[in-house]
Scaffold this active site. Sequence first.
Site, PDB file in Angstrom:
ATOM      1  N   ASP A  10       0.866  -5.396  -0.836  1.00 57.02           N
ATOM      2  CA  ASP A  10       0.378  -4.162  -0.234  1.00 57.02           C
ATOM      3  C   ASP A  10       1.599  -3.251  -0.084  1.00 57.02           C
ATOM      4  OD1 ASP A  10      -1.255  -2.365   1.307  1.00 57.02           O
ATOM      5  OD2 ASP A  10      -0.250  -3.154   3.096  1.00 57.02           O
ATOM      6  N   ASP A  12       1.904   0.042   2.300  1.00 57.92           N
ATOM      7  CA  ASP A  12       2.135   0.544   3.661  1.00 57.92           C
ATOM      8  C   ASP A  12       2.236  -0.612   4.651  1.00 57.92           C
ATOM      9  OD1 ASP A  12       1.864   3.354   2.982  1.00 57.92           O
ATOM     10  OD2 ASP A  12      -0.278   2.984   2.735  1.00 57.92           O
TER      11      ASP A  12
END
Length: 199
Positions: A10, A12
């Site tokens: 991922d 963020d």
Amino acid sequence: MNKIKACIFDLDGVIVDTAKYHYMAWKKLAEELGFEFTPEQNERLKGVSRMKSLDILLDIGKINVSYDEKIKLAEKKNNWYKEYISNMKKDEILPGARELLELVRNNGIKTALGSVSKNSMTILNGLKLTKYFDAIIDGNKVKNAKPDPEVFLLGAGELNINPKNCVVFEDAKSGIQAAFNAGMYSIGVGDKKILGKAN
Ligand code: BG6
Ligand code: MG
């Protein structure tokens, strides 16, 4: 566990410290609309698309607006967010992230980005991180935000690796659930109380 052939990251809150900027921008919008928005409530927005996040926020504030107004509010939030990330420095790459990307690649393991953010490329290019990924799946490629497994399955597909040989790194509860739904092993980055479902 199965042999690891790919790691899917991922963005963020895992590679870069941008989760705080998403929160700051949503909080600013909430304040403008006249209500408080807490870090606890913000957990519900992590890994969720921009429009879905707005729906959750408006639900928390018990606010009803037209579709056209929603588009304007989402754009407003994104403009603040883009302003915050435009000043990002290299030290906002989270500790160990770049080193981990290098380590797995040096060991012949493929890497993919699995983020639902439409701003992913701006961040990766801005911080010169694009070269660390063999495949990049971002918000412009997916229809369904996490916990739907689409983003991770697309990543595995582009890498040509079986989902069961993939490990997902996630800071969002919805992201851990998405990895589970994709049949992948997951590593939670953050609070065990929130990410308890991670492997
Ligand atoms: C995710 C974040 O990575 O991207 C969410 O966890 C955010 O908080 C989502 O809403 C969509 O981001 P963007 O940049 O397309 O608005
Ligand atoms: Mg995240």
